[in-house]
Design a protein around this motif. Structure first.
Motif, PDB file in Angstrom:
ATOM      1  N   ALA A   1       0.821  -1.216   0.000  1.00  0.00           N
ATOM      2  CA  ALA A   1       0.000   0.000   0.000  1.00  0.00           C
ATOM      3  C   ALA A   1       0.851   1.259   0.000  1.00  0.00           C
ATOM      4  O   ALA A   1       0.455   2.303  -0.530  1.00  0.00           O
ATOM      5  CB  ALA A   1      -0.939  -0.003   1.200  1.00  0.00           C
ATOM      6  N   ALA A   2       2.042   1.175   0.578  1.00  0.00           N
ATOM      7  CA  ALA A   2       2.957   2.321   0.613  1.00  0.00           C
ATOM      8  C   ALA A   2       3.843   2.400  -0.625  1.00  0.00           C
ATOM      9  O   ALA A   2       4.695   3.288  -0.718  1.00  0.00           O
ATOM     10  CB  ALA A   2       3.825   2.257   1.863  1.00  0.00           C
ATOM     11  N   GLY A   3       3.656   1.476  -1.556  1.00  0.00           N
ATOM     12  CA  GLY A   3       4.405   1.522  -2.802  1.00  0.00           C
ATOM     13  C   GLY A   3       5.554   0.549  -2.917  1.00  0.00           C
ATOM     14  O   GLY A   3       6.232   0.524  -3.951  1.00  0.00           O
ATOM     15  N   GLU A   4       5.798  -0.266  -1.895  1.00  0.00           N
ATOM     16  CA  GLU A   4       6.884  -1.240  -2.003  1.00  0.00           C
ATOM     17  C   GLU A   4       6.492  -2.358  -2.961  1.00  0.00           C
ATOM     18  O   GLU A   4       5.330  -2.766  -3.017  1.00  0.00           O
ATOM     19  CB  GLU A   4       7.243  -1.802  -0.630  1.00  0.00           C
ATOM     20  CG  GLU A   4       7.888  -0.763   0.273  1.00  0.00           C
ATOM     21  CD  GLU A   4       8.513  -1.355   1.518  1.00  0.00           C
ATOM     22  OE1 GLU A   4       9.592  -0.867   1.913  1.00  0.00           O
ATOM     23  OE2 GLU A   4       7.928  -2.300   2.101  1.00  0.00           O
ATOM     24  N   ARG A   5       7.480  -2.845  -3.697  1.00  0.00           N
ATOM     25  CA  ARG A   5       7.235  -3.865  -4.713  1.00  0.00           C
ATOM     26  C   ARG A   5       8.244  -5.010  -4.591  1.00  0.00           C
ATOM     27  O   ARG A   5       8.839  -5.454  -5.552  1.00  0.00           O
ATOM     28  CB  ARG A   5       7.292  -3.236  -6.107  1.00  0.00           C
ATOM     29  CG  ARG A   5       6.161  -2.234  -6.393  1.00  0.00           C
ATOM     30  CD  ARG A   5       4.809  -2.916  -6.367  1.00  0.00           C
ATOM     31  NE  ARG A   5       3.690  -2.033  -6.663  1.00  0.00           N
ATOM     32  CZ  ARG A   5       2.935  -1.423  -5.737  1.00  0.00           C
ATOM     33  NH1 ARG A   5       3.198  -1.594  -4.437  1.00  0.00           N
ATOM     34  NH2 ARG A   5       1.925  -0.666  -6.099  1.00  0.00           N
ATOM     35  N   GLY A   6       8.396  -5.481  -3.373  1.00  0.00           N
ATOM     36  CA  GLY A   6       9.292  -6.598  -3.124  1.00  0.00           C
ATOM     37  C   GLY A   6      10.444  -6.213  -2.224  1.00  0.00           C
ATOM     38  O   GLY A   6      10.761  -5.032  -2.044  1.00  0.00           O
ATOM     39  N   LEU A   7      11.077  -7.248  -1.666  1.00  0.00           N
ATOM     40  CA  LEU A   7      12.135  -7.060  -0.673  1.00  0.00           C
ATOM     41  C   LEU A   7      13.459  -7.687  -1.068  1.00  0.00           C
ATOM     42  O   LEU A   7      14.488  -7.398  -0.455  1.00  0.00           O
ATOM     43  CB  LEU A   7      11.692  -7.693   0.657  1.00  0.00           C
ATOM     44  CG  LEU A   7      10.423  -7.159   1.296  1.00  0.00           C
ATOM     45  CD1 LEU A   7      10.001  -8.079   2.445  1.00  0.00           C
ATOM     46  CD2 LEU A   7      10.626  -5.738   1.797  1.00  0.00           C
ATOM     47  N   ALA A   8      13.462  -8.530  -2.082  1.00  0.00           N
ATOM     48  CA  ALA A   8      14.599  -9.432  -2.289  1.00  0.00           C
ATOM     49  C   ALA A   8      15.912  -8.715  -2.557  1.00  0.00           C
ATOM     50  O   ALA A   8      16.976  -9.229  -2.204  1.00  0.00           O
ATOM     51  CB  ALA A   8      14.293 -10.414  -3.416  1.00  0.00           C
ATOM     52  N   SER A   9      15.879  -7.542  -3.185  1.00  0.00           N
ATOM     53  CA  SER A   9      17.134  -6.860  -3.510  1.00  0.00           C
ATOM     54  C   SER A   9      17.508  -5.767  -2.518  1.00  0.00           C
ATOM     55  O   SER A   9      18.523  -5.089  -2.710  1.00  0.00           O
ATOM     56  CB  SER A   9      17.044  -6.236  -4.915  1.00  0.00           C
ATOM     57  OG  SER A   9      16.196  -5.104  -4.906  1.00  0.00           O
TER      58      SER A   9
ATOM     59  N   ALA B   1      11.488  -8.442  -6.612  1.00  0.00           N
ATOM     60  CA  ALA B   1      12.830  -7.942  -6.350  1.00  0.00           C
ATOM     61  C   ALA B   1      12.850  -6.648  -5.552  1.00  0.00           C
ATOM     62  O   ALA B   1      13.726  -6.439  -4.709  1.00  0.00           O
ATOM     63  CB  ALA B   1      13.576  -7.732  -7.667  1.00  0.00           C
ATOM     64  N   GLY B   2      11.915  -5.745  -5.840  1.00  0.00           N
ATOM     65  CA  GLY B   2      11.894  -4.464  -5.151  1.00  0.00           C
ATOM     66  C   GLY B   2      12.355  -3.311  -6.032  1.00  0.00           C
ATOM     67  O   GLY B   2      12.906  -3.495  -7.118  1.00  0.00           O
ATOM     68  N   LEU B   3      12.124  -2.103  -5.539  1.00  0.00           N
ATOM     69  CA  LEU B   3      12.474  -0.866  -6.240  1.00  0.00           C
ATOM     70  C   LEU B   3      13.833  -0.365  -5.765  1.00  0.00           C
ATOM     71  O   LEU B   3      14.140  -0.400  -4.573  1.00  0.00           O
ATOM     72  CB  LEU B   3      11.414   0.201  -5.989  1.00  0.00           C
ATOM     73  CG  LEU B   3       9.962  -0.193  -6.325  1.00  0.00           C
ATOM     74  CD1 LEU B   3       9.016   0.942  -5.991  1.00  0.00           C
ATOM     75  CD2 LEU B   3       9.834  -0.595  -7.792  1.00  0.00           C
ATOM     76  N   VAL B   4      14.613   0.120  -6.716  1.00  0.00           N
ATOM     77  CA  VAL B   4      15.977   0.560  -6.435  1.00  0.00           C
ATOM     78  C   VAL B   4      16.104   2.046  -6.773  1.00  0.00           C
ATOM     79  O   VAL B   4      15.734   2.466  -7.876  1.00  0.00           O
ATOM     80  CB  VAL B   4      16.985  -0.254  -7.271  1.00  0.00           C
ATOM     81  CG1 VAL B   4      18.403   0.233  -7.035  1.00  0.00           C
ATOM     82  CG2 VAL B   4      16.872  -1.733  -6.934  1.00  0.00           C
ATOM     83  N   PRO B   5      16.625   2.875  -5.864  1.00  0.00           N
ATOM     84  CA  PRO B   5      16.826   4.293  -6.179  1.00  0.00           C
ATOM     85  C   PRO B   5      17.757   4.478  -7.365  1.00  0.00           C
ATOM     86  O   PRO B   5      18.658   3.666  -7.610  1.00  0.00           O
ATOM     87  CB  PRO B   5      17.448   4.854  -4.891  1.00  0.00           C
ATOM     88  CG  PRO B   5      17.080   3.881  -3.817  1.00  0.00           C
ATOM     89  CD  PRO B   5      17.011   2.536  -4.482  1.00  0.00           C
ATOM     90  N   ALA B   6      17.535   5.554  -8.103  1.00  0.00           N
ATOM     91  CA  ALA B   6      18.312   5.794  -9.318  1.00  0.00           C
ATOM     92  C   ALA B   6      19.810   5.891  -9.036  1.00  0.00           C
ATOM     93  O   ALA B   6      20.638   5.523  -9.874  1.00  0.00           O
ATOM     94  CB  ALA B   6      17.814   7.058 -10.011  1.00  0.00           C
ATOM     95  N   ASP B   7      20.170   6.396  -7.862  1.00  0.00           N
ATOM     96  CA  ASP B   7      21.590   6.579  -7.537  1.00  0.00           C
ATOM     97  C   ASP B   7      22.155   5.444  -6.684  1.00  0.00           C
ATOM     98  O   ASP B   7      23.222   5.566  -6.090  1.00  0.00           O
ATOM     99  CB  ASP B   7      21.797   7.903  -6.810  1.00  0.00           C
ATOM    100  CG  ASP B   7      21.004   7.982  -5.500  1.00  0.00           C
ATOM    101  OD1 ASP B   7      20.170   7.086  -5.253  1.00  0.00           O
ATOM    102  OD2 ASP B   7      21.211   8.947  -4.737  1.00  0.00           O
TER     103      ASP B   7
END
Length: 260
Positions: A67-75, A106-112
């Motif tokens: 609900a907060a926008g997370e899309r996985g934890l694995a990475s 996998a999750g979301l990764v910041p651009a930097d």
């Protein structure tokens, strides 16, 4: 012959979730998949499957705070303990529901971000998940997702997913080949299916670019279904699309395959 699983997260939204099982069975589906089972007791979901003669093809492990926008934890570095708890919960559900495929996001990764650090975390986590799942005969699948629908998602390409699986070295770690995502990111789907079929653990479909039924758009699905058959794929093909109108009314594409 292709075997199709209705995705109950996207299809049959005309019905309450627990009523979608019966609706899918009435339309001739023999299996279902969906994003997450965790809002319902596993025994209730198993009862719905059994009552309608359905097989559970797949669901996802808990993805963090969806609900907060997370899309996985694995990475995600620093979330390893939470990831392991999520795998434990997913396998508990699978043990009751009976599916032998669990998708790990996998999750979301910041651009930097330091991608090498995220990749190392990802590799360690999916190897852990595969080892835990092997004890109950479950295959863990990793899905490359396109960056248009999910900007910042860690895993986007088929070759990257296959490389992770090979590096982890677990026989029960495979790639979830979603034709919709692959077409948007890479194209050349038929050649990738030929190249990678030995490492593919689940297939999903949708029309491109609108993600509607697979009878409209830039992909020739009858050709792809015949190819998938010829390559010896024995698993379910998940119908992860958003119906243009009513779900049942849009299933004309499926009828020739139900009659085979």
């Amino acid at each position: 012959m292709p075997r199709f699983a209705a995705n109950l997260s996207m299809m049959y939204n005309e019905h309450a979730f627990l009523d979608r099982f019966a609706a899918a069975a009435a339309d001739g589906f023999q299996a279902v998949e969906y994003l997450f089972p965790y809002e319902h007791p596993a025994a209730e979901l198993r009862a719905r499957l059994d009552a309608n003669g359905l097989t559970q093809a797949l669901f996802n492990a808990p993805p963090g705070d969806w609900a907060a926008g997370e899309r996985g934890l694995a990475s995600l570095p620093g979330r390893e303990a939470e990831f392991r708890d999520a795998i434990g919960r997913a396998l508990e559900y699978a043990g009751v529901i009976g599916n032998d495929r669990v998708h790990v996001m996998a999750g979301l990764v910041p651009a930097d971000a330091d991608r090498a650090r995220y990749r190392a975390t990802y590799l360690e986590n999916v190897a852990y998940a595969a080892k835990a799942a092997a004890a109950q005969g479950v295959t863990i699948v990793l899905e490359p997702i396109n960056t248009r629908d999910m900007p910042g998602y860690f895993l986007n390409r088929q070759d990257d997913a296959q490389a992770i699986c090979k590096e982890a070295g677990a026989a029960n770690l495979k790639v979830q080949f979603d034709c919709y995502h692959c077409q948007i990111v890479e194209g050349d789907i038929a050649m990738k299916l030929r190249r990678d079929m030995a490492g593919i653990g689940h297939i999903q479909i949708a029309g491109v670019p609108e993600r509607h039924e697979p009878d409209l758009g830039e992909l020739n699905y009858p050709y792809l279904f015949d190819l998938i058959d010829s390559l010896g794929y024995q698993g379910w093909i998940g119908c992860e699309y958003r119906p243009r109108a009513g779900t049942s009314e849009g299933l004309g594409w499926l009828k020739p395959y139900l009659g085979r």
